[in-house]
Design an enzyme around this catalytic site. Structure first.
Site, PDB file in Angstrom:
ATOM      1  N   CYS A 155     -55.238 -27.028 -17.288  1.00 34.83           N
ATOM      2  CA  CYS A 155     -55.054 -25.616 -17.757  1.00 34.83           C
ATOM      3  C   CYS A 155     -55.884 -25.388 -19.086  1.00 34.83           C
ATOM      4  O   CYS A 155     -55.777 -26.050 -20.128  1.00 34.83           O
ATOM      5  CB  CYS A 155     -53.739 -25.261 -18.147  1.00 34.83           C
ATOM      6  N   THR A 175     -58.217 -59.126 -28.689  1.00 34.37           N
ATOM      7  CA  THR A 175     -56.846 -59.570 -28.963  1.00 34.37           C
ATOM      8  C   THR A 175     -55.843 -58.847 -28.264  1.00 34.37           C
ATOM      9  O   THR A 175     -55.761 -57.411 -28.338  1.00 34.37           O
ATOM     10  CB  THR A 175     -56.468 -59.370 -30.758  1.00 34.37           C
ATOM     11  N   HIS A 225     -46.958 -46.928 -18.390  1.00 34.15           N
ATOM     12  CA  HIS A 225     -46.164 -45.903 -18.995  1.00 34.15           C
ATOM     13  C   HIS A 225     -45.789 -44.711 -17.569  1.00 34.15           C
ATOM     14  O   HIS A 225     -45.060 -43.825 -17.755  1.00 34.15           O
ATOM     15  CB  HIS A 225     -47.247 -44.918 -19.681  1.00 34.15           C
ATOM     16  N   GLY A 236     -54.200 -47.580 -16.782  1.00 30.79           N
ATOM     17  CA  GLY A 236     -55.161 -47.393 -15.411  1.00 30.79           C
ATOM     18  C   GLY A 236     -56.483 -46.853 -15.330  1.00 30.79           C
ATOM     19  O   GLY A 236     -57.144 -47.269 -14.456  1.00 30.79           O
ATOM     20  N   THR A 237     -56.813 -46.157 -16.428  1.00 29.17           N
ATOM     21  CA  THR A 237     -58.199 -45.629 -16.493  1.00 29.17           C
ATOM     22  C   THR A 237     -59.153 -47.101 -16.593  1.00 29.17           C
ATOM     23  O   THR A 237     -59.793 -47.135 -15.717  1.00 29.17           O
ATOM     24  CB  THR A 237     -58.312 -44.577 -17.638  1.00 29.17           C
ATOM     25  N   SER A 246     -50.602 -49.059 -14.480  1.00 34.04           N
ATOM     26  CA  SER A 246     -50.226 -48.531 -15.676  1.00 34.04           C
ATOM     27  C   SER A 246     -49.028 -48.649 -15.921  1.00 34.04           C
ATOM     28  O   SER A 246     -48.183 -48.112 -15.206  1.00 34.04           O
ATOM     29  CB  SER A 246     -50.855 -47.044 -15.816  1.00 34.04           C
TER      30      SER A 246
END
Length: 386
Positions: free
Chosen positions: A331, A243, A207, A77-78, A205
């Protein structure tokens, strides 16, 4: 943990990443064992690998109403977000250097925008209301003749709020601005059609939908010019060299097929889990506020503020109780950087910045786990408020 006793662990952080579906793993292992050819090679080994990529591309395109040639495989996604923003900025700079986005975007968009500002582009960051939604009137007021890109996320990763995507698409009809949406959290749970919504660019994305990490796609409408970010071979129609990650693309394909097949059942299940958590917390007499909107919301994301508690203490105590959730904030060394999403929604002084937790569900989440989580929260909140 007592020696010999295995604590039941509950995973409620699916918005961060989701476990891979067993069928996805099986598919990938089969491909890794049997199909190692380079998809760019013209011999039978290469053609076999290329065939699997073609099948995946066709399925991904169908899932959003796009053409196969409009799907560009990325590393996630990034990369898809960066490719959209920098690709449009470079291709359309002669038409203008003004970009519009929102204050609640994922950092893959916000940090890209900050970089573009340093490169001489002007970025307008639209505010949101207390539920995390932008006002169409604000977008209308911000829109200029030299606006080349509008990037508004589909559904928020921290609070789950869905933006008025169709209205944005309608507003931009007839304007030169390209419409990009980061649909990483929404894809697979929401019905998305790029033509109905007038979307030009869309990031996804794998995942987040029980596929592998490290693979995603950017939908780029055939009429949109995208300057490449990577240079080398001629893969992805010269738009993204390198690739192809065949096994992951095949895993992504399988995850999309499962998501499409189970979407309506999954949505109902997630809504039920959300309602169960809210109900059980009320029954446990836990004081909480909902951050975001229940009306315009991704079904699998619920962000709650627990007055009189602190994020760090809640996260640590829940983790010790075997429950994995997140704050939607980073965090670091005992200090929490306030969530930019909650700052945009409630202001810098709001105590919600320091006591909000994100719960997110997936295909492994059960009602029993939700009830158990509510019980643990009730115990922890009582303890922390003493």
């Amino acid at each position: 943990m007592i020696e010999g006793v295995i604590m039941e662990r509950i995973y409620l952080d699916h918005a961060a990443t989701s476990p891979m579906h067993p069928k996805v793993i099986d598919k990938m292992v089969t491909i890794m064992n049997a199909t190692f050819g380079n998809p760019s090679s013209i011999h039978s080994f290469g053609r076999e690998a290329r065939h699997y990529i073609d099948l995946a591309r066709a399925a991904l395109a169908r899932s959003i109403g796009a053409q196969e040639t409009e799907i560009i495989f990325t590393g996630g996604g990034t990369e898809a977000d960066n490719m959209a923003l920098f690709g449009v900025a470079e291709s359309y700079q002669t038409k203008g250097r003004h970009i519009i986005t929102t204050q609640v975007e994922h950092h893959a968009v916000l940090h890209a925008c900050k970089k573009l500002e340093k490169m001489g582009y002007e970025v307008t960051y639209l505010p949101v209301n207390e539920t995390g939604r932008i006002a169409i009137t604000d977008l209308q007021a911000a829109l200029r003749d030299d606006t080349i890109l509008v990037s508004v996320m589909y559904g928020n990763n921290e609070v789950g709020t869905i933006q008025p995507i169709n209205e944005i698409g309608q507003l931009l009809e007839g304007h030169q601005a390209i419409f990009h949406t980061d649909a990483v959290q929404a894809y697979g749970v929401e019905d998305i059609d790029v033509n109905d919504s007038n979307i030009d660019l869309l990031s996804v994305s794998a995942h987040k939908i029980n596929g592998p990490k490290g693979v995603g796609f950017l939908f780029a409408r055939s009429t949109v010019k995208i300057a490449p970010r990577l240079f080398g071979g001629e893969q992805e129609r010269k738009r993204r060299a390198g690739t192809e990650n065949v096994a992951s693309i095949v895993g992504f394909h399988e995850a999309v097929l499962i998501a499409n097949e189970e979407r309506s059942v999954k949505r109902e299940n997630f809504i039920e889990l959300k309602e169960t958590l809210i109900k059980k917390l009320h029954e446990g007499q836990v004081e909480f506020n909902i951050n975001g909107s229940l009306e315009y919301s991704l079904p699998h994301v619920l962000n709650l503020s627990f007055p009189g508690t602190s994020v760090e203490a809640m996260l640590v105590n829940l983790d010790l109780a075997g429950v994995a959730v997140s704050s939607g904030s980073a965090c670091t060394a005992g200090s929490i950087e306030p969530s930019h999403v909650l700052v945009a929604m409630f202001g810098k002084q709001s105590e919600r910045l320091t006591n909000s937790i994100r719960f997110s569900f997936g295909f492994t989440t059960t009602k029993e786990e939700i009830s158990k989580t509510a019980e643990e929260i009730a115990k922890i909140v009582k303890r922390l408020k003493k």
